[in-house]
Design an enzyme around this catalytic site. Structure first.
Site, short mmCIF file in Angstrom:
data_model
loop_
_atom_site.label_atom_id
_atom_site.label_comp_id
_atom_site.label_asym_id
_atom_site.label_seq_id
_atom_site.Cartn_x
_atom_site.Cartn_y
_atom_site.Cartn_z
CG ASP A 46 -1.88 1.12 1.29
OD1 ASP A 46 -2.23 1.64 0.21
OD2 ASP A 46 -2.29 1.50 2.40
CG ASP A 99 -1.95 7.27 1.20
OD1 ASP A 99 -1.13 8.17 0.98
OD2 ASP A 99 -2.92 7.04 0.47
#
Length: 428
Positions: free
Chosen positions: A22, A24
């Site tokens: 991922d 963020d």
């Protein structure tokens, strides 16, 4: 503090053929509390724009109060700390801790159904920290404002009634609004202030790519992702011009809308990396190296990269959106990033003696219960031991309630206590 890795089961990294990330709060770590303070300020400004009193602008973000995984009660406006089984451990109304009697009056048996989405909202993500603090601030403001009458489920102002549910909806809408515009724009205007840069990141991904495949799957848009990743990989001007960030990945997918991504997913579309716009129609061609896609699903990732679920180790920060869904629906191996653990391990080391004493008292209490015969002497010892185990805020609340009429513990429409700010995260 060194980085630690904890395992629930053994994992042979040599068997992993593909590493997924991922972006963020995983590859891109935001600087705290600067990033949360920015979000909080934008939230306040947005609420004032839609009609909330200007007085709320006096609040400033306090990073010591909120913690992740609190539950907001949309009916009564309380913030709750709940364990994995739904038992209410602590509660706060604004900045005031709920007493034991108050918790029992709101939640019979001190239990809630956490999956009751009509009443409870779990603040899962680090992105939710400013939102968590905002709920406490709004309750604190309206409870103490003479223009509003306190009611069990909201506030009355003349002929207008604002429920906690409508307050929750306003904050949710404000969060969506600022993340689509203001927060992203402000972050990109000053990346150095809000985003951490680690020169080891390109080295790590480069080594991973030597032994397997690497992909990025993020909910963020391409333009935002490109700006953040360009900053993270621009360790020096020479390196930035020599190797673009996209070359570190075999596959890049943006706008994934996780956890929907791990189910049926979305239409897979190719992104024009020059303009950031999407090509019309579903992409059906072969995988192109350094190409960027939008939408799609986890099944498409496996198909494009030629790997199976158990071949993948996916690394993310969202226990529901990243970890549980990818594990349960696809069989991916998972790694959860929990930055709060560094802080908690520091506290564990600093408070080791106190924790050992708590363990000793707990064992002592168990021994007394095991051999007790109901004598008053043993009951006195039990009560004394319980008082030693209590946290400071519990002792204070207990003493305050002892000085009150028992009937005052039951909160009526006009009798909710005024807030006195406490630190919910440290108490929890």
């Amino acid at each position: 503090m060194p980085a630690w890795i904890f395992v629930n089961r053994s994992l042979a990294l040599g068997k992993i053929r593909c590493f997924g990330f991922d972006m963020d709060y995983t590859l891109a770590a935001y600087k705290s509390p600067a990033y949360e303070a920015l979000t909080f300020e934008l939230l306040l400004e947005r609420l004032v724009c839609i009609g909330y009193p200007h007085e709320i602008l006096r609040y400033t973000y306090d990073p010591t109060f909120p913690t992740r995984r609190l539950v907001f009660d949309e009916l009564y406006g309380n913030l709750l700390k709940v364990d994995a089984h739904g038992n209410v451990l602590l509660g706060a109304y604004g900045f005031t801790f709920l007493s034991e009697a108050e918790i029992w009056s709101f939640y019979p048996s001190k239990f809630i159904q956490r999956d009751d989405l009509q009443c409870f909202y779990i603040l899962n993500m680090l992105f939710n920290l400013p939102e968590t603090y905002l709920y406490a601030c709004l309750v604190d403001f309206f409870s103490g404002c003479s223009r509003y009458t306190n009611c069990d489920t909201g506030y009355q102002h003349g002929n207008l009634f604002m429920s906690f549910r409508s307050l929750f909806q306003d904050v949710t809408d404000a969060m969506n609004n600022i993340h689509q515009s203001g927060c992203l724009k402000k972050t990109l205007e000053d990346l150095e202030k809000y985003v951490k840069k680690d020169p080891r990141l390109p080295i790590l991904l480069g080594k991973m790519k030597e032994v397997g495949k690497v992909f990025l799957a993020t909910n963020s848009s391409y333009n935002y992702t490109n700006a953040i990743m360009t900053y993270l990989f621009s360790i020096s001007e020479a390196e930035a011009s020599g190797r673009p960030w996209r070359s570190y990945f075999d596959l890049i997918v943006v706008d994934t809308q996780k956890p929907h991504f791990f189910a049926e997913g979305l239409v897979l579309r190719q992104v024009n990396t020059d303009s950031g716009k999407l090509h019309v129609g579903t992409y059906t061609g072969p995988h192109q190296h350094c190409a960027v896609y939008s939408g799609g699903s986890s099944d498409m990732v496996c198909e494009l990269l030629g790997v199976r679920g158990m071949d993948i180790l996916y690394i993310g920060d969202h226990i529901f959106g990243d970890i549980l869904k990818s594990k349960k629906r696809q069989g991916w191996r998972t790694c959860l990033v929990v930055p709060e653990l560094s802080w908690e391990l520091d506290i564990w080391a600093q408070e080791k003696e106190r924790l050992e004493e708590l363990k000793r008292l707990d064992t002592h209490l168990a021994d007394i219960y095991q051999h007790m015969d109901g004598s008053s002497c043993e009951l006195q010892v039990i009560n004394f031991t319980k008082r030693e185990i209590q946290m400071p805020h519990e002792s204070v609340v207990e003493q305050e309630q002892a000085n009150l009429d028992p009937a005052s513990c039951l909160l009526s429409c006009n009798q909710r206590s005024l807030p006195a700010k406490s630190c919910l995260s440290s108490a929890i």
